[in-house]
Design a protein around this motif. Structure first.
Motif, PDB file in Angstrom:
ATOM      1  N   MET A  70      41.536  77.531  71.683  1.00 35.36           N
ATOM      2  CA  MET A  70      42.830  76.904  71.102  1.00 35.36           C
ATOM      3  C   MET A  70      42.201  76.120  69.874  1.00 35.36           C
ATOM      4  O   MET A  70      43.231  75.962  69.048  1.00 35.36           O
ATOM      5  N   GLY A  71      41.198  75.431  69.776  1.00 33.00           N
ATOM      6  CA  GLY A  71      40.572  74.540  68.905  1.00 33.00           C
ATOM      7  C   GLY A  71      40.609  75.339  67.451  1.00 33.00           C
ATOM      8  O   GLY A  71      41.281  74.806  66.436  1.00 33.00           O
ATOM      9  N   ILE A  72      40.168  76.632  67.632  1.00 35.18           N
ATOM     10  CA  ILE A  72      40.003  77.377  66.351  1.00 35.18           C
ATOM     11  C   ILE A  72      41.276  78.005  65.813  1.00 35.18           C
ATOM     12  O   ILE A  72      41.382  78.048  64.506  1.00 35.18           O
ATOM     13  N   GLU A  73      42.226  77.897  66.867  1.00 37.88           N
ATOM     14  CA  GLU A  73      43.540  78.686  66.210  1.00 37.88           C
ATOM     15  C   GLU A  73      44.300  77.545  65.577  1.00 37.88           C
ATOM     16  O   GLU A  73      44.867  78.047  64.628  1.00 37.88           O
ATOM     17  N   LEU A  74      44.027  76.361  65.886  1.00 43.94           N
ATOM     18  CA  LEU A  74      44.721  75.121  65.429  1.00 43.94           C
ATOM     19  C   LEU A  74      44.222  74.915  63.970  1.00 43.94           C
ATOM     20  O   LEU A  74      44.810  74.655  62.992  1.00 43.94           O
ATOM     21  N   VAL A  75      42.800  75.141  63.748  1.00 41.24           N
ATOM     22  CA  VAL A  75      42.237  75.056  62.511  1.00 41.24           C
ATOM     23  C   VAL A  75      42.655  76.211  61.524  1.00 41.24           C
ATOM     24  O   VAL A  75      43.076  75.844  60.324  1.00 41.24           O
ATOM     25  N   ILE A  76      42.794  77.374  62.248  1.00 42.46           N
ATOM     26  CA  ILE A  76      43.194  78.522  61.332  1.00 42.46           C
ATOM     27  C   ILE A  76      44.870  78.302  61.032  1.00 42.46           C
ATOM     28  O   ILE A  76      45.396  78.674  59.831  1.00 42.46           O
ATOM     29  N   PHE A  77      45.609  77.804  61.814  1.00 40.71           N
ATOM     30  CA  PHE A  77      47.014  77.643  61.482  1.00 40.71           C
ATOM     31  C   PHE A  77      47.078  76.611  60.400  1.00 40.71           C
ATOM     32  O   PHE A  77      48.242  76.605  59.536  1.00 40.71           O
ATOM     33  N   ILE A  78      46.316  75.360  60.644  1.00 40.97           N
ATOM     34  CA  ILE A  78      46.568  74.438  59.512  1.00 40.97           C
ATOM     35  C   ILE A  78      45.879  75.139  58.023  1.00 40.97           C
ATOM     36  O   ILE A  78      46.699  74.683  57.029  1.00 40.97           O
ATOM     37  N   PHE A  94      36.589  95.793  58.182  1.00 37.62           N
ATOM     38  CA  PHE A  94      35.526  97.072  57.786  1.00 37.62           C
ATOM     39  C   PHE A  94      34.498  96.608  56.905  1.00 37.62           C
ATOM     40  O   PHE A  94      33.460  97.312  56.661  1.00 37.62           O
ATOM     41  N   LEU A  95      34.622  95.494  56.291  1.00 40.78           N
ATOM     42  CA  LEU A  95      33.468  95.202  55.523  1.00 40.78           C
ATOM     43  C   LEU A  95      32.268  94.022  55.973  1.00 40.78           C
ATOM     44  O   LEU A  95      31.406  94.136  55.535  1.00 40.78           O
ATOM     45  N   THR A  96      32.796  93.521  57.053  1.00 38.37           N
ATOM     46  CA  THR A  96      31.797  92.518  57.737  1.00 38.37           C
ATOM     47  C   THR A  96      31.680  92.992  59.089  1.00 38.37           C
ATOM     48  O   THR A  96      32.548  93.919  59.767  1.00 38.37           O
ATOM     49  N   PRO A  97      30.694  92.459  60.063  1.00 41.25           N
ATOM     50  CA  PRO A  97      30.560  92.716  61.507  1.00 41.25           C
ATOM     51  C   PRO A  97      31.645  91.975  62.344  1.00 41.25           C
ATOM     52  O   PRO A  97      31.726  92.199  63.620  1.00 41.25           O
ATOM     53  N   ILE A  98      32.473  91.304  61.784  1.00 42.91           N
ATOM     54  CA  ILE A  98      33.432  90.454  62.151  1.00 42.91           C
ATOM     55  C   ILE A  98      34.671  91.669  62.912  1.00 42.91           C
ATOM     56  O   ILE A  98      35.149  92.132  62.035  1.00 42.91           O
ATOM     57  N   ALA A  99      34.806  91.414  64.143  1.00 50.58           N
ATOM     58  CA  ALA A  99      35.641  92.617  64.794  1.00 50.58           C
ATOM     59  C   ALA A  99      37.133  91.731  64.880  1.00 50.58           C
ATOM     60  O   ALA A  99      37.239  90.818  65.833  1.00 50.58           O
ATOM     61  N   VAL A 100      37.966  91.821  63.924  1.00 52.82           N
ATOM     62  CA  VAL A 100      39.241  91.136  64.236  1.00 52.82           C
ATOM     63  C   VAL A 100      40.191  91.512  65.053  1.00 52.82           C
ATOM     64  O   VAL A 100      40.802  90.810  65.910  1.00 52.82           O
ATOM     65  N   PHE A 101      40.223  92.975  65.186  1.00 54.25           N
ATOM     66  CA  PHE A 101      41.462  93.545  66.206  1.00 54.25           C
ATOM     67  C   PHE A 101      40.775  93.983  67.623  1.00 54.25           C
ATOM     68  O   PHE A 101      41.545  94.596  68.280  1.00 54.25           O
ATOM     69  N   ASN A 102      39.437  93.554  67.885  1.00 55.80           N
ATOM     70  CA  ASN A 102      39.029  94.135  68.814  1.00 55.80           C
ATOM     71  C   ASN A 102      39.027  93.291  70.101  1.00 55.80           C
ATOM     72  O   ASN A 102      38.793  93.615  71.385  1.00 55.80           O
ATOM     73  N   SER A 103      39.656  92.158  69.910  1.00 56.58           N
ATOM     74  CA  SER A 103      39.814  91.167  70.997  1.00 56.58           C
ATOM     75  C   SER A 103      41.028  90.345  71.083  1.00 56.58           C
ATOM     76  O   SER A 103      41.727  90.311  69.807  1.00 56.58           O
ATOM     77  N   TYR A 104      41.602  89.758  72.219  1.00 57.62           N
ATOM     78  CA  TYR A 104      42.658  88.915  71.936  1.00 57.62           C
ATOM     79  C   TYR A 104      42.426  87.769  71.005  1.00 57.62           C
ATOM     80  O   TYR A 104      43.363  87.498  70.244  1.00 57.62           O
ATOM     81  N   GLY A 148      40.887  87.838  68.079  1.00 54.05           N
ATOM     82  CA  GLY A 148      41.184  88.169  66.855  1.00 54.05           C
ATOM     83  C   GLY A 148      42.446  88.281  66.494  1.00 54.05           C
ATOM     84  O   GLY A 148      42.916  87.849  65.332  1.00 54.05           O
ATOM     85  N   VAL A 149      43.111  88.863  67.562  1.00 50.44           N
ATOM     86  CA  VAL A 149      44.796  89.261  67.227  1.00 50.44           C
ATOM     87  C   VAL A 149      45.546  87.911  67.179  1.00 50.44           C
ATOM     88  O   VAL A 149      46.456  87.724  66.424  1.00 50.44           O
ATOM     89  N   SER A 150      45.153  87.030  68.139  1.00 53.24           N
ATOM     90  CA  SER A 150      45.680  85.602  68.099  1.00 53.24           C
ATOM     91  C   SER A 150      45.388  84.889  66.693  1.00 53.24           C
ATOM     92  O   SER A 150      46.279  84.349  65.994  1.00 53.24           O
ATOM     93  N   ALA A 151      44.344  85.030  66.213  1.00 53.85           N
ATOM     94  CA  ALA A 151      43.765  84.446  65.000  1.00 53.85           C
ATOM     95  C   ALA A 151      44.772  85.113  63.729  1.00 53.85           C
ATOM     96  O   ALA A 151      45.309  84.261  62.912  1.00 53.85           O
ATOM     97  N   PHE A 152      44.950  86.153  63.627  1.00 58.14           N
ATOM     98  CA  PHE A 152      45.677  86.943  63.065  1.00 58.14           C
ATOM     99  C   PHE A 152      47.272  86.646  62.818  1.00 58.14           C
ATOM    100  O   PHE A 152      47.859  86.397  61.757  1.00 58.14           O
ATOM    101  N   ALA A 153      47.701  86.560  64.123  1.00 61.40           N
ATOM    102  CA  ALA A 153      49.203  86.037  64.243  1.00 61.40           C
ATOM    103  C   ALA A 153      49.262  84.587  63.818  1.00 61.40           C
ATOM    104  O   ALA A 153      50.265  84.468  63.178  1.00 61.40           O
ATOM    105  N   SER A 154      48.395  83.732  64.291  1.00 64.38           N
ATOM    106  CA  SER A 154      48.304  82.302  63.749  1.00 64.38           C
ATOM    107  C   SER A 154      48.384  82.191  62.251  1.00 64.38           C
ATOM    108  O   SER A 154      49.126  81.456  61.543  1.00 64.38           O
ATOM    109  N   PHE A 155      47.417  83.023  61.519  1.00 65.61           N
ATOM    110  CA  PHE A 155      47.292  82.845  60.159  1.00 65.61           C
ATOM    111  C   PHE A 155      48.695  83.311  59.441  1.00 65.61           C
ATOM    112  O   PHE A 155      49.354  82.728  58.439  1.00 65.61           O
ATOM    113  N   ALA A 156      49.354  84.608  59.954  1.00 67.69           N
ATOM    114  CA  ALA A 156      50.757  84.981  59.313  1.00 67.69           C
ATOM    115  C   ALA A 156      51.807  83.938  59.580  1.00 67.69           C
ATOM    116  O   ALA A 156      52.299  83.863  58.746  1.00 67.69           O
TER     117      ALA A 156
END
Length: 180
Positions: free
Chosen positions: A1-9, A77-87, A89-97
């Motif tokens: 929850m904390g990282i999502e808040l940072v991403i959202f801000i 695809f360019l980094t080892p970070i898997a954005v869409f492989n876990s909840y 990552g998808v949550s961070a994507f939605a928070s950023f959008a």
């Protein structure tokens, strides 16, 4: 929850930056408009509309989500970070959008209100001066009315002893009526 808040801000700040940047110039949107549309359908030279600047809700959502999706695919695809492989990552994507979309509306409000304030600043000063002058006049009227009321009260007080002297006493009135 904390990282999502940072991403959202951070996304809100990114949305503000995106809107502000596009409000200063819409060269990319104008170039894309020339590439995609025929000469009759191209936007006019004085049209300030951009991807998010002066755009309605649906095109703004489409642009923001597409931008964030392309950025997430590049990160995927360019980094080892898997954005869409876990909840997460998808949550961070939605928070950023969503944060970016909120940021564009916050920037829209700020820019619109600053334009209105600049346009009304001269008239606000005039109105404020008029209010101050009317207030001073009102206070002067109150002072004068108070002085008039005090003077009238003094006159009534001064005239009361004369009236009492001219009036007959109760004994004299009873004698006049023949009751005494």
């Amino acid at each position: 929850m904390g990282i999502e808040l940072v991403i959202f801000i951070a996304a809100i700040l990114f949305g503000i930056f995106l809107y502000w940047r596009e409000s200063n110039g819409n060269g990319v949107y104008r170039f894309l408009n020339k590439m995609v549309n025929s000469k009759e359908l191209q936007m006019s030279q004085d049209n300030p509309k951009g991807f998010v600047y002066k755009q309605s809700l649906l095109p703004r959502i489409i642009f923001v989500v597409t931008l964030v999706l392309v950025a997430a695919l590049i990160v995927e695809f360019l980094t080892p970070i898997a954005v869409f492989n876990s909840y997460n990552g998808v949550s961070a994507f939605a928070s950023f959008a969503v944060g970016t979309l909120f940021g564009t509306y916050i920037a829209s409000f700020i820019i619109s209100s600053s334009e209105v304030i600049e346009a009304q600043s001269g008239s606000i000063e005039d109105k404020l001066d008029d209010v101050v002058e009317k207030g001073k006049d009102f206070l002067e009227d109150l002072k004068n009315k108070d002085n008039k009321a005090v003077e009238e009260a003094k006159k009534e007080i001064e005239n009361e002893p004369e009236k009492k002297m001219n009036e007959k006493s109760a004994r004299e009135r009873l004698k006049d009526k023949g009751l005494m």
